[in-house]
Design a protein around this motif. Structure first.
Motif, PDB file in Angstrom:
ATOM      1  N   UNK A 159       0.808  -1.221   0.000  1.00  0.00           N
ATOM      2  CA  UNK A 159       0.000   0.000   0.000  1.00  0.00           C
ATOM      3  C   UNK A 159       0.842   1.273   0.000  1.00  0.00           C
ATOM      4  N   UNK A 160       1.961   1.260   0.733  1.00  0.00           N
ATOM      5  CA  UNK A 160       2.852   2.434   0.741  1.00  0.00           C
ATOM      6  C   UNK A 160       3.434   2.669  -0.645  1.00  0.00           C
ATOM      7  N   UNK A 161       3.853   1.590  -1.312  1.00  0.00           N
ATOM      8  CA  UNK A 161       4.398   1.726  -2.665  1.00  0.00           C
ATOM      9  C   UNK A 161       3.344   2.253  -3.635  1.00  0.00           C
ATOM     10  N   UNK A 162       2.106   1.782  -3.511  1.00  0.00           N
ATOM     11  CA  UNK A 162       1.043   2.247  -4.400  1.00  0.00           C
ATOM     12  C   UNK A 162       0.766   3.734  -4.214  1.00  0.00           C
ATOM     13  N   UNK A 163       0.814   4.205  -2.964  1.00  0.00           N
ATOM     14  CA  UNK A 163       0.620   5.633  -2.702  1.00  0.00           C
ATOM     15  C   UNK A 163       1.711   6.453  -3.376  1.00  0.00           C
TER      16      UNK A 163
END
Length: 309
Positions: free
Chosen positions: A108-112
Motif C-alpha cells: 500500500x505504501x508503494x502504491x501511494x
C-alpha cells in the motif's frame, strides 16, 4: 503462418498437463482449447498432442515448438518494453501478485508513492500463493511477482525470469502477554523452553511452515499445533489473545503485534523478499517504477529489530 495465441495455448498445455486445466486458467471451455490446438496442428502440419490416460502429452515436435514459443514471447515482451520506454513516464496497466504480509504492509505504501509520481500507471493487485503466482507470471497473466524465500527453503531457479532482491525480513517469535504462555523473555533460554506450548503455524505444505517445523525440531521441539493457517494476521491475533505461540515476519511488527511480546529468534533468521519479472520485461518503465517504489516503501516500513531470545 503459426498463430502466436495458439502457440501460447500449446505452451500452457505443456505446463499444466490437461486441456481442462488450461481452460480453467484462461477462462475458456475445454472444447474451445481443443479446437484451437487442432487448428495449430493443421498449421504446423505435424501431430502435436497424444493422449495419455486422462491427460495429453506433447510430441517431440510440439516440445521444440514450445521452446521456440518461449523465445518468441521474450522477444515480444522486450518489444513491448521498448515501446513503453519511448513514451514519457510510466503508464498503462501493471499486474502484480503477492503474498499477504506484503499486501498488508509495504505494497500500500508503494502504491501511494506511485499514484503521486506516476499517475498514468494503473497497478492491479492479486493475492496468490507462490505456485499460482509464478505460473501466472509465466503465462503472462501477471507482470510482477513479489516473492519470499526462507532459510534452507530455496526458491527453484525459473528460466526466463529476472529476480531482484528486495530486503531481508527478520523472523520474530511472538508470545502472548496474558495467559499461561506469557513468559517474560528473561525467563526463556531458548525455543526448547516452549516445547509444551501450543503453536500457531503455517501449513507444513508451505515454505514458511516447513521452515518453522525444521527450526523447532532442531531445537528439540515437536510442535503441538493448535492452529494452522496461512494468514499471518490471524496467527498474530491468536497469540495476542493468549491461545499460543507463533512466528511472524518483522514486516508485520507494529499494530499487528500490539499487546504481544515479539522477540528476535535465536540466530536471527530472516526470509529474503524479492521481485520477479519475465526477462523481456525488466526494462519496462512500469516495472522499473514499481520496483523503485517498492524498495523505498520497504526502507520506510522496516521495523526496529526487537531483543533476541
Amino acid at each position: 503462418m503459426l498463430n502466436i495465441h495458439r502457440l501460447t495455448l500449446l505452451r500452457e498445455v505443456h505446463q499444466r498437463g490437461t486441456l481442462a486445466a488450461v481452460a480453467r486458467e484462461l477462462h475458456y471451455s475445454p472444447s474451445a482449447v481443443s479446437h484451437q490446438l487442432s487448428q495449430l496442428e493443421r498449421e504446423a502440419g505435424v501431430p502435436l498432442l497424444e493422449t495419455v490416460g486422462r491427460g495429453v502429452r506433447l510430441t517431440e515436435a510440439a516440445l521444440r515448438l514450445v521452446a521456440r514459443t518461449d523465445e518468441v514471447l521474450t522477444i515480444l515482451d522486450t518489444a513491448e518494453a521498448e515501446l513503453a520506454s519511448s513514451r514519457s513516464g510510466a503508464e498503462g496497466t501493471l499486474r502484480v501478485t503477492s503474498f499477504q504480509s506484503a499486501l498488508a504492509t509495504i505494497l500500500p505504501t508503494a502504491l501511494t508513492m506511485l499514484e503521486k509520481r506516476h499517475p498514468g500507471l494503473n497497478v492491479e493487485v492479486y493475492h496468490r500463493e507462490v505456485g499460482e503466482a509464478f505460473e501466472g507470471l509465466a503465462a503472462h497473466s501477471y507482470d510482477v511477482v513479489i516473492g519470499d524465500e526462507f532459510p534452507g527453503q530455496p526458491e527453484p531457479v525459473r528460466p526466463g525470469l529476472h529476480r531482484e532482491e528486495l530486503f531481508a525480513d527478520p523472523m520474530l517469535l511472538v508470545l502472548p502477554t496474558t495467559g499461561q504462555w506469557a513468559v517474560p523473555a528473561e525467563e526463556l533460554d531458548g525455543l526448547a523452553d516452549l516445547a509444551d506450548a501450543p503453536w500457531i503455524l503455517e501449513p507444513a505444505t508451505m515454505p514458511q511452515g516447513r521452515w518453522e517445523r525444521t527450526v523447532l525440531r532442531e531445537a528439540g521441539v515437536e510442535p503441538r499445533v493448535k492452529c494452522e493457517t496461512t494468514d499471518p494476521i490471524l496467527r498474530a491475533h491468536m497469540a495476542r489473545t493468549g491461545h499460543g505461540v507463533t512466528v511472524i515476519p518483522a514486516m508485520l511488527a507494529g499494530p499487528h503485534l500490539d499487546h504481544t511480546q515479539a522477540l528476535a529468534m535465536p540466530g536471527s533468521p530472516h526470509r529474503q523478499l524479492f521481485t520477479a519479472v519475465r526477462d523481456g520485461y525488466t526494462g519496462h518503465p512500469g516495472v522499473r517504477a514499481f520496483r523503485t517504489a517498492l524498495g523505498a516503501a520497504a526502507r520506510r516500513e522496516s521495523p526496529d529489530t526487537p531483543e533476541q531470545l
